[in-house]
Scaffold this active site. Structure first.
Site, PDB file in Angstrom:
ATOM      1  N   LYS A   1      -0.560 -17.026 -26.122  1.00 54.62           N
ATOM      2  CA  LYS A   1       0.843 -16.852 -26.557  1.00 54.62           C
ATOM      3  C   LYS A   1       0.892 -15.871 -27.729  1.00 54.62           C
ATOM      4  O   LYS A   1       1.788 -15.037 -27.823  1.00 54.62           O
ATOM      5  CB  LYS A   1       1.438 -18.198 -26.971  1.00 54.62           C
ATOM      6  CG  LYS A   1       2.898 -18.120 -27.468  1.00 54.62           C
ATOM      7  CD  LYS A   1       3.862 -17.932 -26.337  1.00 54.62           C
ATOM      8  CE  LYS A   1       5.304 -17.718 -26.765  1.00 54.62           C
ATOM      9  NZ  LYS A   1       6.008 -18.829 -27.384  1.00 54.62           N
TER      10      LYS A   1
ATOM     11  N   ASN B   1       6.200 -20.533 -32.968  1.00 54.77           N
ATOM     12  CA  ASN B   1       5.432 -19.345 -32.584  1.00 54.77           C
ATOM     13  C   ASN B   1       4.510 -18.965 -33.732  1.00 54.77           C
ATOM     14  O   ASN B   1       4.671 -19.419 -34.871  1.00 54.77           O
ATOM     15  CB  ASN B   1       6.376 -18.176 -32.288  1.00 54.77           C
ATOM     16  CG  ASN B   1       6.871 -18.199 -30.861  1.00 54.77           C
ATOM     17  OD1 ASN B   1       6.221 -18.753 -29.979  1.00 54.77           O
ATOM     18  ND2 ASN B   1       8.023 -17.607 -30.635  1.00 54.77           N
TER      19      ASN B   1
ATOM     20  N   GLU C   1       8.664 -13.350 -38.452  1.00 57.43           N
ATOM     21  CA  GLU C   1       7.420 -14.144 -38.437  1.00 57.43           C
ATOM     22  C   GLU C   1       6.206 -13.226 -38.268  1.00 57.43           C
ATOM     23  O   GLU C   1       5.167 -13.643 -37.752  1.00 57.43           O
ATOM     24  CB  GLU C   1       7.490 -15.174 -37.309  1.00 57.43           C
ATOM     25  CG  GLU C   1       8.587 -16.203 -37.530  1.00 57.43           C
ATOM     26  CD  GLU C   1       8.614 -17.263 -36.460  1.00 57.43           C
ATOM     27  OE1 GLU C   1       8.952 -16.928 -35.306  1.00 57.43           O
ATOM     28  OE2 GLU C   1       8.281 -18.423 -36.762  1.00 57.43           O
TER      29      GLU C   1
END
Ligand SMILES: NC(=O)C1=CN([C@@H]2O[C@H](COP(=O)(O)OP(=O)(O)OC[C@H]3O[C@@H](n4cnc5c(N)ncnc54)[C@H](O)[C@@H]3O)[C@@H](O)[C@H]2O)C=CC1
Ligand SMILES: CC(C)(CO)C(=O)C(=O)O
Length: 299
Positions: A178, A97, A260
């Protein structure tokens, strides 16, 4: 196909274990997980029931394979790339991701780097055992878009291992879409300590939509056609489809682990500054998560 999976944690162990049903797989991870795999093999349970015996090692240097699959957290990508650069691969594929992972890999490794987005859910529950928390889909393609026989070959290898895979020619748009979803869902669910679905009909819905729209504006300034309404629709679709999920960032916060955020909200803010787009919502969310990380001594 010989495949190295670098980052045998939750996702890497799930994907590497499934690939091991059909290919020669080497998992690169850390002990005690690696030791248990070497001793007793790898078990995948939850929504799948698989037992495989892939090679596992804690030393990712000097490896040679047809494909290197990268599944470390985004903040470990640079170190992983430097280690992989000591080896030799025909192609590399990021399943991570966040944005920027493929560019980081390409700056160190001298083989083509493919981009991937994956919607499987995985949780490493014990050494040697990973739970599949959701069966999803993999999309893979050249990181700059277009076609490449390597992407076709990689997609066929994943399909052969029973991982439903689409080979796409528009990976930049898919990665930005995304990112819009993660920028909208991850920091809000982490800060509010709620599942993904809770942001749909809550006071945070407007904040999530704003984060998604800001990300779409940066994508367009980056040359990628992603309309505001497409980004918001993607956010609503994923939040609804994963309503009972705890986002990866919420899990990181609950585990007192580094998040993240730099590759998600932070990336939106940094790229926006380069293309002169204002992103107050993403800036606020990034700052709040980073404040939490600082308070925990995680940055
Ligand atoms: N867990 C999931 O369900 C999903 C995760 N992702 C993404 O996949 C990536 C990985 O996520 P997770 O698997 O959840 O994280 P994780 O933290 O469970 O797995 C990463 C693993 O890489 C290992 N690692 C890092 N650097 C290493 C090195 N130099 N040598 C050996 N091992 C090393 C870590 O020890 C860790 O076990 C993230 O970008 C995440 O956002 C995407 C979709 C679903
Ligand atoms: C799409 C979403 C938000 C699903 O939980 C995800 O990718 C994550 O948790 O990081």
């Amino acid at each position: 196909m010989d495949i190295v999976v670098f980052g045998a944690g939750s996702l890497g162990s799930l994907v590497g274990g499934l690939l091991a049903r059909e290919h020669d797989v080497t998992l690169v991870g850390r002990n005690p997980h690696v030791e248990r795999i070497e001793g007793d093999g790898l078990t995948i349970d939850g929504q799948l029931d698989v037992r495989v015996t892939p090679t596992a090692t804690t030393d990712g240097t000097d490896l040679t394979a047809d494909l290197a699959v990268v599944a470390v957290k985004a903040f470990d990508t640079d170190a992983a790339a430097r280690t992989l650069a000591t080896g030799s691969f025909d192609a590399a594929l990021s399943l991570q991701n966040g944005m920027g992972n493929e560019a980081t890999l390409a700056s160190h490794i001298d083989c083509p780097v493919l981009a991937g987005t994956i919607t499987y859910g995985a949780m490493l529950v014990a050494p040697g055992r990973v739970e599949c928390t959701g069966i999803g889909h993999l999309v893979v393609g050249p990181r700059d878009g277009g076609t490449d026989p390597l992407a076709d070959h990689t997609g066929a290898a994943f399909d052969a291992a029973g991982i439903e895979t689409t080979v796409a020619t528009d990976m930049p748009r898919r990665l930005w879409r995304k990112l819009a979803v993660n920028a909208a869902i991850n920091p809000i669910t982490a800060l509010a300590r709620v599942e993904n679905g809770a942001i749909l009909d809550s006071p945070a819905a407007d904040i999530a939509a704003s984060a998604a729209r800001e990300t779409a504006r940066v994508a367009r300034a980056d040359g990628v056609e992603l309309a505001d309404h497409d980004a918001v629709a993607a956010l609503e679709s994923v939040a609804s489809a994963t309503a009972d999920n705890r986002s990866s960032m919420l899990q990181d916060v609950e585990n007192d682990s580094r998040t993240e955020v730099d590759a998600i909200s932070g990336y939106v803010v940094d790229r926006a500054e380069e293309v002169d787009v204002k992103t107050p919502t993403n800036r606020t969310l990034a700052g709040a998560i980073r404040a939490w990380e600082s308070g925990r001594g995680l940055r």
